[in-house]
Write a protein that holds these residues in place. Structure first.
Motif, PDB file in Angstrom:
ATOM      1  N   THR A 182       0.520  -0.962  -0.410  1.00 32.48           N
ATOM      2  CA  THR A 182      -0.165  -0.069   0.071  1.00 32.48           C
ATOM      3  C   THR A 182       0.992   1.031  -0.066  1.00 32.48           C
ATOM      4  O   THR A 182       2.132   1.063   0.618  1.00 32.48           O
ATOM      5  CB  THR A 182      -0.929   0.112   0.935  1.00 32.48           C
ATOM      6  OG1 THR A 182      -0.219   0.086   2.577  1.00 32.48           O
ATOM      7  CG2 THR A 182      -1.950  -0.868   1.031  1.00 32.48           C
ATOM      8  N   PRO A 183       0.221   2.351  -0.553  1.00 39.46           N
ATOM      9  CA  PRO A 183       1.198   3.477  -0.016  1.00 39.46           C
ATOM     10  C   PRO A 183       1.904   4.051   1.003  1.00 39.46           C
ATOM     11  O   PRO A 183       2.912   4.851   1.169  1.00 39.46           O
ATOM     12  CB  PRO A 183       0.253   5.179  -1.107  1.00 39.46           C
ATOM     13  CG  PRO A 183      -0.330   3.767  -1.461  1.00 39.46           C
ATOM     14  CD  PRO A 183      -0.913   2.800  -1.310  1.00 39.46           C
ATOM     15  N   ALA A 207      -2.835  11.599  -6.283  1.00 40.52           N
ATOM     16  CA  ALA A 207      -4.250  10.336  -7.138  1.00 40.52           C
ATOM     17  C   ALA A 207      -4.875   9.239  -6.884  1.00 40.52           C
ATOM     18  O   ALA A 207      -5.639   8.742  -6.883  1.00 40.52           O
ATOM     19  CB  ALA A 207      -3.379  10.530  -8.763  1.00 40.52           C
ATOM     20  N   VAL A 208      -3.967   8.712  -6.075  1.00 38.20           N
ATOM     21  CA  VAL A 208      -4.043   7.198  -5.515  1.00 38.20           C
ATOM     22  C   VAL A 208      -4.411   7.148  -4.216  1.00 38.20           C
ATOM     23  O   VAL A 208      -4.641   6.262  -3.211  1.00 38.20           O
ATOM     24  CB  VAL A 208      -2.868   6.641  -5.375  1.00 38.20           C
ATOM     25  CG1 VAL A 208      -2.011   6.262  -6.635  1.00 38.20           C
ATOM     26  CG2 VAL A 208      -1.883   7.313  -4.220  1.00 38.20           C
ATOM     27  N   LEU A 261      -0.589   4.111 -12.551  1.00 35.12           N
ATOM     28  CA  LEU A 261      -0.345   4.757 -12.801  1.00 35.12           C
ATOM     29  C   LEU A 261      -0.285   5.642 -13.162  1.00 35.12           C
ATOM     30  O   LEU A 261      -2.018   6.059 -13.306  1.00 35.12           O
ATOM     31  CB  LEU A 261       0.153   4.457 -14.880  1.00 35.12           C
ATOM     32  CG  LEU A 261       1.125   3.060 -15.059  1.00 35.12           C
ATOM     33  CD1 LEU A 261       1.066   2.664 -16.415  1.00 35.12           C
ATOM     34  CD2 LEU A 261       2.384   3.359 -14.586  1.00 35.12           C
ATOM     35  N   LEU A 262       0.060   6.666 -13.008  1.00 35.33           N
ATOM     36  CA  LEU A 262      -0.476   8.560 -13.524  1.00 35.33           C
ATOM     37  C   LEU A 262      -0.700   8.761 -14.668  1.00 35.33           C
ATOM     38  O   LEU A 262       1.254   8.799 -15.349  1.00 35.33           O
ATOM     39  CB  LEU A 262      -0.077   9.421 -12.327  1.00 35.33           C
ATOM     40  CG  LEU A 262      -0.621  10.530 -12.895  1.00 35.33           C
ATOM     41  CD1 LEU A 262      -2.113  11.067 -12.598  1.00 35.33           C
ATOM     42  CD2 LEU A 262      -0.266  11.522 -11.531  1.00 35.33           C
ATOM     43  N   LEU A 263      -1.495   9.275 -15.393  1.00 37.84           N
ATOM     44  CA  LEU A 263      -1.255  10.241 -17.226  1.00 37.84           C
ATOM     45  C   LEU A 263      -1.847  11.581 -16.465  1.00 37.84           C
ATOM     46  O   LEU A 263      -2.217  11.845 -15.795  1.00 37.84           O
ATOM     47  CB  LEU A 263      -2.451   9.406 -17.993  1.00 37.84           C
ATOM     48  CG  LEU A 263      -1.878   8.284 -18.459  1.00 37.84           C
ATOM     49  CD1 LEU A 263      -1.637   6.469 -17.672  1.00 37.84           C
ATOM     50  CD2 LEU A 263      -3.107   7.810 -20.003  1.00 37.84           C
ATOM     51  N   SER A 302      -5.705  11.953 -19.646  1.00 42.16           N
ATOM     52  CA  SER A 302      -5.532  11.983 -17.756  1.00 42.16           C
ATOM     53  C   SER A 302      -5.916  11.251 -17.044  1.00 42.16           C
ATOM     54  O   SER A 302      -6.548  10.916 -16.881  1.00 42.16           O
ATOM     55  CB  SER A 302      -4.767  13.927 -17.255  1.00 42.16           C
ATOM     56  OG  SER A 302      -5.628  14.401 -17.564  1.00 42.16           O
ATOM     57  N   GLY A 303      -5.123  11.519 -15.822  1.00 43.60           N
ATOM     58  CA  GLY A 303      -5.710  10.642 -14.526  1.00 43.60           C
ATOM     59  C   GLY A 303      -4.946   9.213 -14.097  1.00 43.60           C
ATOM     60  O   GLY A 303      -3.732   8.490 -14.966  1.00 43.60           O
ATOM     61  N   LEU A 304      -5.816   7.883 -13.841  1.00 44.32           N
ATOM     62  CA  LEU A 304      -4.947   6.749 -13.029  1.00 44.32           C
ATOM     63  C   LEU A 304      -5.497   6.057 -13.869  1.00 44.32           C
ATOM     64  O   LEU A 304      -6.365   5.740 -14.832  1.00 44.32           O
ATOM     65  CB  LEU A 304      -5.904   6.261 -11.295  1.00 44.32           C
ATOM     66  CG  LEU A 304      -4.654   6.804 -10.380  1.00 44.32           C
ATOM     67  CD1 LEU A 304      -5.471   6.642  -9.328  1.00 44.32           C
ATOM     68  CD2 LEU A 304      -2.991   6.900 -10.798  1.00 44.32           C
TER      69      LEU A 304
END
Length: 313
Positions: A182-183, A207-208, A261-263, A302-304
């Motif tokens: 986990t982050p 984002a997460v 993944l973050l775009l 953009s986004g996850l």
């Protein structure tokens, strides 16, 4: 001893006049007047100190000195012509590419592939901190630039979009001993920041849904490439672009422990000068790169997204 200055143009005029034995035909071949030919020959004879021609009514013949000199001049001019042709081929078949330092890692791999297919073209890659290009002022044939996507600039064609996620070496993961499931587990690891504003880590954590994790600490680098290189050496966990570390991820040199993944809405695009000012070699590599990597408009978002889905796709 200083080498004397050779009167190359006068020697060229001499070669044509000696070959045709006519100042009139020499003038026609050189697109100058007969008097200009006569003047060049007279000045050359004065500089050398001996006559090169015997001038008779309606007849021109070489002097003894002219007979000796002619084959040397002919060979020398032919050698110069071959040298100029070789230089022209070298310039024509040389490409100069500019890329941000972080994209150079990716671009060098592409250049290797291009060289296998087109060994006759020499490609030079220059890395720079700047993410833009000005072809009017900079001596490059093509450039990779980092820009928001899609771009309104019609001279830019997207190559790949920025996709960020944390990476670290297996050795560092084993050394710390806290699985990154986990982050929140990132608090046990040193973070590596690709920029002073730490925006990449901040954006990914937000984002997460882990914005509570602080990014105040950690080593700061000037470029993404530097931070990724530090991660490859086991100094910490860095945000990285998965395209730029594709080979290292595939071979297990680094791990991407999270599926997110973050775009960012930005990416790398290929820039070229106007078509009428681009060399044939530049257009060849331009089209070759786009055939391999061109991003379609629907992919520019953009986004996850899921790392696993991206790799599978």
């Amino acid at each position: 001893m200083a080498r004397p200055v050779l009167p190359l143009y006068a020697l060229q005029v001499f070669e044509v006049a000696a070959r045709t034995l006519s100042f009139t035909r020499a003038a026609e071949e050189l697109f100058i007047t007969q008097s200009a030919v006569s003047k060049q020959i007279s000045q050359l004879e004065t500089q050398l100190g001996y006559p090169l021609f015997h001038r008779q009514v309606r007849k021109l013949t070489l002097s003894a000195q002219g007979e000796v000199l002619l084959p040397y001049v002919t060979r020398a001019l032919a050698t110069l012509e071959k040298g100029l042709e070789a230089t022209g081929r070298s310039v024509k078949n040389r490409l100069r590419l500019k890329a941000p330092s972080c994209a150079s890692r990716w671009l060098l791999g592409e250049v290797r592939e291009f060289a296998r297919e087109h060994p006759e073209i020499e490609v030079e890659v220059t890395s720079a901190h700047a993410h833009d290009i000005n072809f009017a002022r900079e001596p490059f044939d093509l450039a990779v630039v980092f820009v928001p996507l899609p771009s309104a600039n019609l001279s830019l064609t997207p190559l790949f979009i920025e996709q960020l996620t944390p990476v670290l070496t297996p050795a560092l993961s084993e050394q710390v001993g806290v699985p990154l499931t986990t982050p929140s587990a990132l608090t046990h690891y040193p973070l590596l920041h690709p920029s002073r504003d730490k925006r990449d880590w901040t954006q990914w954590l937000e984002a997460v849904g882990a914005s509570e994790i602080g990014v105040a600490s950690g080593q700061i680098f000037e470029t993404l490439d530097q931070a990724m290189s530090a991660a490859l050496q086991g100094f910490g966990v860095s945000i990285a672009d998965v395209t730029l570390l594709k080979d290292e991820l595939a071979h297990g040199a680094v791990l991407a422990p999270f599926d997110q993944l973050l775009l960012t809405g930005c990416g790398y695009a290929l820039a070229r000068p106007p078509a009428d000012k681009a060399s044939a070699a530049a257009m060849l590599m331009h089209d070759w790169l786009l055939a391999r990597h061109r991003v379609e408009p629907e992919a520019m978002k953009s986004g996850l997204v899921s790392l696993a889905a991206t790799v599978a796709g």
